[in-house]
Scaffold this motif. Sequence first.
Motif, PDB file in Angstrom:
ATOM      1  N   PRO A 110       0.853  -1.207   0.000  1.00  0.00           N
ATOM      2  CA  PRO A 110       0.000   0.000   0.000  1.00  0.00           C
ATOM      3  C   PRO A 110       0.883   1.249   0.000  1.00  0.00           C
ATOM      4  O   PRO A 110       2.078   1.157   0.264  1.00  0.00           O
ATOM      5  N   ASP A 111       0.256   2.383  -0.300  1.00  0.00           N
ATOM      6  CA  ASP A 111       1.010   3.649  -0.374  1.00  0.00           C
ATOM      7  C   ASP A 111       1.807   3.926   0.877  1.00  0.00           C
ATOM      8  O   ASP A 111       1.284   3.851   1.982  1.00  0.00           O
ATOM      9  N   ARG A 112       3.052   4.262   0.670  1.00  0.00           N
ATOM     10  CA  ARG A 112       3.895   4.604   1.798  1.00  0.00           C
ATOM     11  C   ARG A 112       4.077   6.121   1.828  1.00  0.00           C
ATOM     12  O   ARG A 112       4.117   6.765   0.789  1.00  0.00           O
ATOM     13  N   PRO A 113       4.241   6.715   3.018  1.00  0.00           N
ATOM     14  CA  PRO A 113       4.389   8.174   3.083  1.00  0.00           C
ATOM     15  C   PRO A 113       5.727   8.602   2.522  1.00  0.00           C
ATOM     16  O   PRO A 113       6.727   7.898   2.664  1.00  0.00           O
ATOM     17  N   THR A 114       5.752   9.758   1.904  1.00  0.00           N
ATOM     18  CA  THR A 114       7.002  10.252   1.303  1.00  0.00           C
ATOM     19  C   THR A 114       7.985  10.714   2.368  1.00  0.00           C
ATOM     20  O   THR A 114       9.169  10.854   2.096  1.00  0.00           O
ATOM     21  N   ARG A 115       7.499  10.990   3.567  1.00  0.00           N
ATOM     22  CA  ARG A 115       8.394  11.400   4.647  1.00  0.00           C
ATOM     23  C   ARG A 115       8.224  10.450   5.835  1.00  0.00           C
ATOM     24  O   ARG A 115       7.106  10.201   6.276  1.00  0.00           O
ATOM     25  N   LEU A 116       9.367   9.925   6.289  1.00  0.00           N
ATOM     26  CA  LEU A 116       9.337   9.068   7.483  1.00  0.00           C
ATOM     27  C   LEU A 116      10.154   9.747   8.558  1.00  0.00           C
ATOM     28  O   LEU A 116      11.281  10.179   8.300  1.00  0.00           O
ATOM     29  N   TYR A 154       4.499  11.243   7.224  1.00  0.00           N
ATOM     30  CA  TYR A 154       3.397  12.012   6.651  1.00  0.00           C
ATOM     31  C   TYR A 154       3.551  12.042   5.143  1.00  0.00           C
ATOM     32  O   TYR A 154       4.651  11.896   4.591  1.00  0.00           O
ATOM     33  N   PHE A 155       2.408  12.206   4.492  1.00  0.00           N
ATOM     34  CA  PHE A 155       2.360  12.215   3.030  1.00  0.00           C
ATOM     35  C   PHE A 155       2.555  13.658   2.585  1.00  0.00           C
ATOM     36  O   PHE A 155       1.646  14.480   2.675  1.00  0.00           O
ATOM     37  N   ASP A 156       3.746  13.938   2.134  1.00  0.00           N
ATOM     38  CA  ASP A 156       4.050  15.315   1.773  1.00  0.00           C
ATOM     39  C   ASP A 156       4.048  15.448   0.249  1.00  0.00           C
ATOM     40  O   ASP A 156       4.714  14.668  -0.433  1.00  0.00           O
ATOM     41  N   LEU A 198      -1.406  15.100   5.751  1.00  0.00           N
ATOM     42  CA  LEU A 198      -1.985  13.754   5.841  1.00  0.00           C
ATOM     43  C   LEU A 198      -0.969  12.913   6.591  1.00  0.00           C
ATOM     44  O   LEU A 198       0.149  12.695   6.122  1.00  0.00           O
TER      45      LEU A 198
END
Lengths: 449, 175
Positions: free
Chosen positions: A362-368, A447-449, A432
């Motif tokens: 599934p979609d992973r956030p661009t910032r961890l 977060y999804f940046d 998000l």
Amino acid sequence: MIYCFYIPRIAQVDLRKVAEAFYGLTMDLLLRDSEALFVDLSKSQNLLTEIRFLSLADEIFKSYGMSYRWRGAIDTPTALALAKYETFEKEELPLESLVLFGTPLRKDPLLEKKILGMVNVLQQLGLRTLGDFQELRPQELSSRFGALALGIYDCVKKGFSQPWPVYFPEEQVTHKITEKIDIFGEFQIHNLEPITFVLKTLVDRILLKLKLRGKTPKIFEIVFHQEKLSVVRSPRWSLRFDLALGLISGKVLLGQIRERVEHELQRRPLESLIESVEFSVLEVAPYQEAQRNIFDPHREEKAESTWSLVNRLRLKLGTENVFQALLNPAYLPEENWHRINLGNFEQNPSKEPGKKEAQILPDRPTRLLPKPQRISMRDQKIVSLEKSSNTVGNLGPLTILKIFEKEIILNQWWNECSERVYLKVQTQEGPLLWVFQSDQGLFLHGYFD
Amino acid sequence: MTVLQKLRESIGAIDGSLQKLKIAYSGFESGFPQGGIVEVIGTGKTEFVAKFLSEHEEEKAAWIEAELSVNPCALSQKGVALGNVLFMRAQRESIWTVREVLQSQVFSIVVTSFVEFPENDLRRMQILAERSKVNLFILSQEFHHSFVPQLQLQVSRDQQTGRLEWKIKKQRGSW
């Protein structure tokens, strides 16, 4: 019969030099990093008796000043384990020796971690030795630990039969120029030109020698032998270079060497005159200069510019801060990738390892976040519970609009099984967020940046 | 639009110096100026740039941040070719790193996120980017009050559909 010579402590002398000494006795040799040397005498038994061989081996190790332990066995991992744990019976080996049965030819930290996890679980079940492990049924192992455990079980029960890679003594090209160089001014180093002049001769000579053999230097060392005075603590001043990318021209190499030597001399100044300069190539890589690439004549220039830039960046930022990323097929998001030293920039993008697996996830956030941040969700607000931060980008408490897309991720069984329930949280302020709930609480992971 | 901004754009239009080549991008119809600075803010800026990288996967890219928090797995999911991306954790040397990378002409796309770039440094970067024909993307929390970036975009995510939407805050020159 396979003999394993195990080196219990990291030796000053490179084990490869010792292996070269054994090469005169037999060509069937295997080096396991700098930890163990294996010798297979099965094809040389008419030439050497065991007693004669062991006495020769003892002399070789004594001449290098290395202490060692040895054992003989019918296969590689058994000989290694018996030598490492100083036992004579395979059944008495401790359960930790399963690591050696899983990785007999070379160390593999990732695999070793998995095997140690399995060992911990087995120890909790009351098993202590390899003898106890051999009494288990393979069906019990496969259901709990999968194919890895079955492979190790087979290796322990039936023996290890994988052939060794062919051993070739490494070619070491060394050139030395004995010339007294005084780079000191009145009280400090004033001019590095004499060093550069000498190094240029060495570099040109060695590169030409290697190019004629179709090789290029990969790892090399420069040594300044200083005058041995009573106040000089260490007359041998050395600097090691590890070229991540292939290099062709001596001019660029000399420039990089000069830059690095200058930088390093400020950190570790010389203590007396230089008596001789030595340039040793420790490892070579194949290189064919048979014909230039006529479709891209600038390719070599680009490769040199890239190497030159990367070297400057590494010098300033640190080697670990300049890297490429490679995907891992792991469950935890923070373990989905790892850093690698420069790979080949010419890689075919579609053949990147792990790319297909990443598309299935599934979609992973661009910032961890580097470390999950403890938060609390109360009255439709997300608040950070850690003193040093205010959730995302200093926005302070965020208002929750909706929570959706639940995803459950289980940790690997060898890392203390735990469960994380991930959720996406849409906030009124815009970000998000990606949060997870575990038995230790609620955390913001990215977060999804 | 302020009087000063109008004046700057008129000057650019007259001498034609801002007539540049464009680099196409499906997420932004006008395309980006080649060899220029594009500043992006808002929620979804990283994804916006990642999609641009995925559409130019054959180009080499440098990703420079003071403290790297970008997730390469997410970039791969967006279609970015990780084999062509070099990551740099620059800490306090971000400005030096960006300058070195621009000067080297090794990369055609550079992505950086920085809190505050001094005006002089921005100008130097603009010159280097133009000379080397490198696209420099600056991911910021808020817009720099500077005339240097040729394009300033605000990106947001539609909360219903999840699609990215953009709004031009400033566009300098014609390209």
